[in-house]
Design a protein around this motif. Sequence first.
Motif, PDB file in Angstrom:
ATOM      1  N   MET A   1      68.692  68.191   2.304  1.00 60.79           N
ATOM      2  CA  MET A   1      68.702  68.448   3.744  1.00 60.79           C
ATOM      3  C   MET A   1      68.452  67.159   4.527  1.00 60.79           C
ATOM      4  N   ASN A   2      67.568  66.309   4.003  1.00 62.61           N
ATOM      5  CA  ASN A   2      67.210  65.087   4.708  1.00 62.61           C
ATOM      6  C   ASN A   2      68.419  64.175   4.909  1.00 62.61           C
ATOM      7  N   GLY A   3      69.242  64.002   3.875  1.00 60.63           N
ATOM      8  CA  GLY A   3      70.432  63.161   3.983  1.00 60.63           C
ATOM      9  C   GLY A   3      71.448  63.732   4.958  1.00 60.63           C
ATOM     10  N   THR A   4      71.612  65.035   4.941  1.00 64.72           N
ATOM     11  CA  THR A   4      72.554  65.696   5.849  1.00 64.72           C
ATOM     12  C   THR A   4      72.106  65.509   7.293  1.00 64.72           C
ATOM     13  N   LEU A   5      70.811  65.679   7.537  1.00 63.35           N
ATOM     14  CA  LEU A   5      70.277  65.490   8.888  1.00 63.35           C
ATOM     15  C   LEU A   5      70.434  64.036   9.337  1.00 63.35           C
ATOM     16  N   THR A   6      70.155  63.098   8.454  1.00 62.15           N
ATOM     17  CA  THR A   6      70.285  61.676   8.804  1.00 62.15           C
ATOM     18  C   THR A   6      71.728  61.321   9.135  1.00 62.15           C
ATOM     19  N   ARG A   7      72.673  61.786   8.339  1.00 63.27           N
ATOM     20  CA  ARG A   7      74.094  61.511   8.617  1.00 63.27           C
ATOM     21  C   ARG A   7      74.503  62.091   9.970  1.00 63.27           C
ATOM     22  N   TYR A   8      74.054  63.304  10.260  1.00 65.69           N
ATOM     23  CA  TYR A   8      74.357  63.931  11.549  1.00 65.69           C
ATOM     24  C   TYR A   8      73.774  63.106  12.697  1.00 65.69           C
ATOM     25  N   ARG A   9      72.525  62.692  12.567  1.00 65.61           N
ATOM     26  CA  ARG A   9      71.862  61.941  13.641  1.00 65.61           C
ATOM     27  C   ARG A   9      72.539  60.594  13.885  1.00 65.61           C
ATOM     28  N   VAL A  10      72.928  59.916  12.817  1.00 62.40           N
ATOM     29  CA  VAL A  10      73.614  58.624  12.965  1.00 62.40           C
ATOM     30  C   VAL A  10      74.944  58.821  13.684  1.00 62.40           C
ATOM     31  N   MET A  11      75.725  59.799  13.250  1.00 60.78           N
ATOM     32  CA  MET A  11      77.030  60.026  13.879  1.00 60.78           C
ATOM     33  C   MET A  11      76.872  60.490  15.326  1.00 60.78           C
ATOM     34  N   ALA A  12      75.893  61.329  15.597  1.00 58.71           N
ATOM     35  CA  ALA A  12      75.667  61.787  16.975  1.00 58.71           C
ATOM     36  C   ALA A  12      75.316  60.613  17.878  1.00 58.71           C
ATOM     37  N   THR A  13      74.517  59.697  17.384  1.00 64.32           N
ATOM     38  CA  THR A  13      74.127  58.529  18.181  1.00 64.32           C
ATOM     39  C   THR A  13      75.314  57.608  18.418  1.00 64.32           C
ATOM     40  N   ILE A  14      76.071  57.320  17.380  1.00 62.37           N
ATOM     41  CA  ILE A  14      77.241  56.441  17.521  1.00 62.37           C
ATOM     42  C   ILE A  14      78.246  57.039  18.496  1.00 62.37           C
ATOM     43  N   VAL A  15      78.566  58.306  18.317  1.00 60.29           N
ATOM     44  CA  VAL A  15      79.545  58.965  19.187  1.00 60.29           C
ATOM     45  C   VAL A  15      79.020  59.032  20.613  1.00 60.29           C
ATOM     46  N   GLY A  16      77.736  59.305  20.787  1.00 63.87           N
ATOM     47  CA  GLY A  16      77.149  59.369  22.128  1.00 63.87           C
ATOM     48  C   GLY A  16      77.202  58.034  22.849  1.00 63.87           C
ATOM     49  N   VAL A  17      76.862  56.963  22.156  1.00 66.28           N
ATOM     50  CA  VAL A  17      76.891  55.633  22.771  1.00 66.28           C
ATOM     51  C   VAL A  17      78.327  55.248  23.124  1.00 66.28           C
ATOM     52  N   LEU A  18      79.259  55.453  22.207  1.00 65.12           N
ATOM     53  CA  LEU A  18      80.658  55.119  22.496  1.00 65.12           C
ATOM     54  C   LEU A  18      81.193  55.920  23.677  1.00 65.12           C
ATOM     55  N   LEU A  19      80.812  57.182  23.771  1.00 65.95           N
ATOM     56  CA  LEU A  19      81.281  58.017  24.876  1.00 65.95           C
ATOM     57  C   LEU A  19      80.730  57.520  26.207  1.00 65.95           C
ATOM     58  N   ILE A  20      79.477  57.099  26.213  1.00 69.41           N
ATOM     59  CA  ILE A  20      78.896  56.558  27.450  1.00 69.41           C
ATOM     60  C   ILE A  20      79.623  55.284  27.861  1.00 69.41           C
ATOM     61  N   VAL A  21      79.845  54.387  26.921  1.00 64.95           N
ATOM     62  CA  VAL A  21      80.548  53.134  27.243  1.00 64.95           C
ATOM     63  C   VAL A  21      81.968  53.441  27.728  1.00 64.95           C
ATOM     64  N   LEU A  22      82.626  54.347  27.059  1.00 64.75           N
ATOM     65  CA  LEU A  22      84.001  54.701  27.416  1.00 64.75           C
ATOM     66  C   LEU A  22      84.088  55.305  28.816  1.00 64.75           C
ATOM     67  N   ILE A  23      83.262  56.313  29.087  1.00 66.89           N
ATOM     68  CA  ILE A  23      83.360  57.059  30.348  1.00 66.89           C
ATOM     69  C   ILE A  23      82.658  56.351  31.509  1.00 66.89           C
ATOM     70  N   LEU A  24      81.500  55.774  31.256  1.00 66.84           N
ATOM     71  CA  LEU A  24      80.717  55.213  32.354  1.00 66.84           C
ATOM     72  C   LEU A  24      80.948  53.715  32.586  1.00 66.84           C
ATOM     73  N   VAL A  25      81.631  53.040  31.659  1.00 65.76           N
ATOM     74  CA  VAL A  25      81.929  51.621  31.837  1.00 65.76           C
ATOM     75  C   VAL A  25      83.447  51.401  31.850  1.00 65.76           C
ATOM     76  N   GLY A  26      84.109  51.786  30.759  1.00 64.44           N
ATOM     77  CA  GLY A  26      85.541  51.517  30.622  1.00 64.44           C
ATOM     78  C   GLY A  26      86.405  52.165  31.691  1.00 64.44           C
ATOM     79  N   MET A  27      86.206  53.441  31.904  1.00 67.58           N
ATOM     80  CA  MET A  27      87.056  54.162  32.868  1.00 67.58           C
ATOM     81  C   MET A  27      86.882  53.628  34.296  1.00 67.58           C
ATOM     82  N   PRO A  28      85.653  53.443  34.790  1.00 67.08           N
ATOM     83  CA  PRO A  28      85.535  52.881  36.147  1.00 67.08           C
ATOM     84  C   PRO A  28      86.150  51.487  36.280  1.00 67.08           C
ATOM     85  N   LEU A  29      85.941  50.642  35.263  1.00 69.27           N
ATOM     86  CA  LEU A  29      86.540  49.313  35.334  1.00 69.27           C
ATOM     87  C   LEU A  29      88.066  49.399  35.377  1.00 69.27           C
TER      88      LEU A  29
END
Length: 116
Positions: free
Chosen positions: A1-29
């Motif tokens: 369970m620990n490995g599954t949770l860690t993989r989920y958390r890493v992917m959620a963080t990466i996807v969340g950061v990329l989405l913020i950069v994409l929508i809140l930085v890239g699109m307005p520019l």
Amino acid sequence: MNGTLTRYRVMATIVGVLLIVLILVGMPLKYLLEDGSGGQELGAWITEYLGVAHGWLYMIFLVTAFLLSRKAGWDLGFTVVTLLCGTVPVLSFWAEHRATQRVRAEHADELAPSAA
């Protein structure tokens, strides 16, 4: 369970950061600055390349979130909300926190380090 949770958390963080950069930085520019300006070109680059990267990584996120949901025994509603929150900037971090708290509360015995 620990490995599954860690993989989920890493992917959620990466996807969340990329989405913020994409929508809140890239699109307005890209869409709010004058065509041909350095900022507009940077925005176009961000939306083109980070957009593609985010799309592929979001697919991996979906798989890791789904695998965690099956392993943790989540109901369909909780699973769907968790998956969809990955499409909303900033909300994805709330969903990751919510999912992590639930897994830690319901599966504490599986997450505890084993005695050697």
